[in-house]
Write a protein that holds these residues in place. Sequence first.
Motif, PDB file in Angstrom:
ATOM      1  N   GLY A   7     -33.479 -14.566 -58.227  1.00  0.00           N
ATOM      2  CA  GLY A   7     -32.352 -15.298 -58.027  1.00  0.00           C
ATOM      3  C   GLY A   7     -31.322 -14.655 -56.701  1.00  0.00           C
ATOM      4  O   GLY A   7     -31.433 -14.128 -55.784  1.00  0.00           O
ATOM      5  N   HIS A   8     -30.961 -15.569 -55.854  1.00  0.00           N
ATOM      6  CA  HIS A   8     -30.601 -15.492 -54.330  1.00  0.00           C
ATOM      7  C   HIS A   8     -29.021 -16.212 -54.650  1.00  0.00           C
ATOM      8  O   HIS A   8     -28.763 -16.912 -55.380  1.00  0.00           O
ATOM      9  N   SER A   9     -28.178 -15.299 -53.897  1.00  0.00           N
ATOM     10  CA  SER A   9     -26.746 -15.538 -54.196  1.00  0.00           C
ATOM     11  C   SER A   9     -26.330 -16.111 -55.328  1.00  0.00           C
ATOM     12  O   SER A   9     -26.601 -15.636 -56.061  1.00  0.00           O
ATOM     13  N   MET A  10     -25.965 -17.567 -55.287  1.00  0.00           N
ATOM     14  CA  MET A  10     -25.600 -18.445 -56.797  1.00  0.00           C
ATOM     15  C   MET A  10     -26.036 -18.175 -57.624  1.00  0.00           C
ATOM     16  O   MET A  10     -26.075 -18.684 -58.311  1.00  0.00           O
ATOM     17  N   GLY A  11     -28.354 -18.852 -57.299  1.00  0.00           N
ATOM     18  CA  GLY A  11     -29.037 -18.163 -57.940  1.00  0.00           C
ATOM     19  C   GLY A  11     -28.823 -16.656 -58.413  1.00  0.00           C
ATOM     20  O   GLY A  11     -29.284 -16.389 -59.832  1.00  0.00           O
ATOM     21  N   GLY A  12     -28.781 -16.015 -58.371  1.00  0.00           N
ATOM     22  CA  GLY A  12     -28.283 -14.794 -58.888  1.00  0.00           C
ATOM     23  C   GLY A  12     -27.453 -14.638 -59.540  1.00  0.00           C
ATOM     24  O   GLY A  12     -27.230 -13.551 -60.636  1.00  0.00           O
ATOM     25  N   VAL A  28     -31.916  -3.887 -63.943  1.00  0.00           N
ATOM     26  CA  VAL A  28     -31.496  -4.196 -62.625  1.00  0.00           C
ATOM     27  C   VAL A  28     -31.624  -3.640 -61.273  1.00  0.00           C
ATOM     28  O   VAL A  28     -31.368  -2.786 -61.062  1.00  0.00           O
ATOM     29  N   MET A  29     -32.127  -4.739 -60.329  1.00  0.00           N
ATOM     30  CA  MET A  29     -32.269  -4.579 -58.895  1.00  0.00           C
ATOM     31  C   MET A  29     -31.474  -5.255 -58.250  1.00  0.00           C
ATOM     32  O   MET A  29     -31.759  -6.784 -57.721  1.00  0.00           O
ATOM     33  N   MET A  30     -30.188  -5.214 -57.577  1.00  0.00           N
ATOM     34  CA  MET A  30     -29.428  -5.289 -56.368  1.00  0.00           C
ATOM     35  C   MET A  30     -30.138  -5.400 -54.971  1.00  0.00           C
ATOM     36  O   MET A  30     -30.872  -4.047 -54.508  1.00  0.00           O
ATOM     37  N   LEU A  31     -30.361  -6.319 -54.209  1.00  0.00           N
ATOM     38  CA  LEU A  31     -31.095  -6.360 -52.844  1.00  0.00           C
ATOM     39  C   LEU A  31     -29.821  -7.070 -52.074  1.00  0.00           C
ATOM     40  O   LEU A  31     -29.496  -8.033 -52.394  1.00  0.00           O
ATOM     41  N   ILE A  32     -29.867  -6.213 -50.608  1.00  0.00           N
ATOM     42  CA  ILE A  32     -28.800  -7.084 -49.448  1.00  0.00           C
ATOM     43  C   ILE A  32     -29.193  -7.020 -48.187  1.00  0.00           C
ATOM     44  O   ILE A  32     -30.126  -5.906 -48.289  1.00  0.00           O
ATOM     45  N   GLN A  77     -18.716  -5.979 -44.044  1.00  0.00           N
ATOM     46  CA  GLN A  77     -17.887  -7.296 -43.891  1.00  0.00           C
ATOM     47  C   GLN A  77     -18.633  -8.536 -44.780  1.00  0.00           C
ATOM     48  O   GLN A  77     -17.168  -8.539 -45.045  1.00  0.00           O
ATOM     49  N   ARG A  78     -19.098  -7.996 -45.994  1.00  0.00           N
ATOM     50  CA  ARG A  78     -19.266  -9.374 -46.545  1.00  0.00           C
ATOM     51  C   ARG A  78     -19.347  -8.590 -48.080  1.00  0.00           C
ATOM     52  O   ARG A  78     -19.322  -7.920 -48.332  1.00  0.00           O
ATOM     53  N   PRO A  79     -19.122  -9.614 -48.100  1.00  0.00           N
ATOM     54  CA  PRO A  79     -18.019  -9.424 -49.526  1.00  0.00           C
ATOM     55  C   PRO A  79     -19.520  -9.809 -50.656  1.00  0.00           C
ATOM     56  O   PRO A  79     -19.310  -8.411 -52.178  1.00  0.00           O
ATOM     57  N   GLU A  80     -20.526  -9.901 -50.618  1.00  0.00           N
ATOM     58  CA  GLU A  80     -21.822  -9.802 -51.487  1.00  0.00           C
ATOM     59  C   GLU A  80     -22.097  -8.661 -51.408  1.00  0.00           C
ATOM     60  O   GLU A  80     -22.008  -8.422 -52.492  1.00  0.00           O
ATOM     61  N   CYS A  81     -21.910  -8.501 -50.483  1.00  0.00           N
ATOM     62  CA  CYS A  81     -22.572  -6.914 -50.078  1.00  0.00           C
ATOM     63  C   CYS A  81     -21.733  -5.471 -50.736  1.00  0.00           C
ATOM     64  O   CYS A  81     -22.163  -4.537 -51.763  1.00  0.00           O
ATOM     65  N   ILE A  82     -20.723  -5.858 -50.811  1.00  0.00           N
ATOM     66  CA  ILE A  82     -19.061  -5.013 -51.150  1.00  0.00           C
ATOM     67  C   ILE A  82     -19.618  -5.149 -53.150  1.00  0.00           C
ATOM     68  O   ILE A  82     -19.404  -3.508 -53.285  1.00  0.00           O
ATOM     69  N   SER A  83     -19.835  -6.056 -52.899  1.00  0.00           N
ATOM     70  CA  SER A  83     -19.194  -6.370 -54.740  1.00  0.00           C
ATOM     71  C   SER A  83     -20.804  -6.146 -55.167  1.00  0.00           C
ATOM     72  O   SER A  83     -20.860  -5.077 -56.268  1.00  0.00           O
ATOM     73  N   ASN A 100     -32.450  -5.382 -41.439  1.00  0.00           N
ATOM     74  CA  ASN A 100     -32.289  -6.517 -40.385  1.00  0.00           C
ATOM     75  C   ASN A 100     -31.889  -7.707 -41.310  1.00  0.00           C
ATOM     76  O   ASN A 100     -32.653  -8.843 -40.334  1.00  0.00           O
ATOM     77  N   ALA A 101     -31.447  -7.961 -42.690  1.00  0.00           N
ATOM     78  CA  ALA A 101     -31.716  -9.252 -43.265  1.00  0.00           C
ATOM     79  C   ALA A 101     -30.021  -9.307 -43.055  1.00  0.00           C
ATOM     80  O   ALA A 101     -28.909  -8.957 -43.279  1.00  0.00           O
ATOM     81  N   SER A 102     -29.844 -11.079 -43.020  1.00  0.00           N
ATOM     82  CA  SER A 102     -28.316 -11.598 -43.830  1.00  0.00           C
ATOM     83  C   SER A 102     -28.402 -11.143 -44.580  1.00  0.00           C
ATOM     84  O   SER A 102     -29.541 -11.545 -45.666  1.00  0.00           O
ATOM     85  N   HIS A 103     -28.290 -12.387 -44.977  1.00  0.00           N
ATOM     86  CA  HIS A 103     -27.573 -13.191 -46.271  1.00  0.00           C
ATOM     87  C   HIS A 103     -28.424 -13.723 -46.885  1.00  0.00           C
ATOM     88  O   HIS A 103     -28.337 -14.389 -47.592  1.00  0.00           O
ATOM     89  N   PHE A 104     -29.803 -14.025 -45.871  1.00  0.00           N
ATOM     90  CA  PHE A 104     -30.429 -15.730 -46.453  1.00  0.00           C
ATOM     91  C   PHE A 104     -31.683 -14.466 -46.159  1.00  0.00           C
ATOM     92  O   PHE A 104     -32.760 -15.014 -45.378  1.00  0.00           O
TER      93      PHE A 104
END
Length: 211
Positions: free
Chosen positions: A10-15, A145-149, A156-162, A179-183
């Motif tokens: 899942g990506h973002s809300m899908g995650g 569980v594997m977290m990718l950021i 600066q991005r809360p998704e990454c920090i959390s 080299n990746a962004s949130h997308f």
Amino acid sequence: LDERGVVVFGHSMGGTVGHRLAEIRPRVVRSLVAFEPIIRQDVEVETVELRVAFEAQRDILSSTAQRRKNNPHETVQGAFEAHRGRAIFAAWHDDCLLAYVKYGFHWETAVQSLRGTLLCEPANEARMYQGGPIHVHPTNVHCPVMMLIGGLRRAQRPECISAEKYCVRTGSSLVIMPNASHFGPFEDPNAICECVRRLAMQSYQMCNSKL
């Protein structure tokens, strides 16, 4: 489904939804790969700075919701051309962008054309950043569980920090794509597939050893 379950990505809300599925249907989810899920954890885990960052992201998404709703696209190709090369979409693979506009929009048949609006409205995602309706409970998930950021502006991005805090708390794997962004899944789908394949093989071997 068999007794080994499935690998969920899942990506973002899908995650976030994938994590919740692993909580409430543990026999279904064999392992979980989440790219920058919107994770609101227990109050005592979140710092004031992190809560403020989540609220700021919520406000940004809320401000774009009405603008997107007021600018529907007439055709799939029109939506593709409108997004191609613009802002965050400049780094996306063409096939990912085309899939995004074909399946990520609600297309209504009109007399002579189609009119497309986003299925996942920014207003809904903004509510996720506000903290509801889903809070995750890391200790309730027992599958790998594997977290990718993404590495771009990750401090600066809360998704990454959390996500990083989640991995420290649970011992879960953390993969940073420099080299990746949130997308990231749209920017480098092959790298994402490799991460999913790797965790799938690990969890498959773990399941086989228990049978």
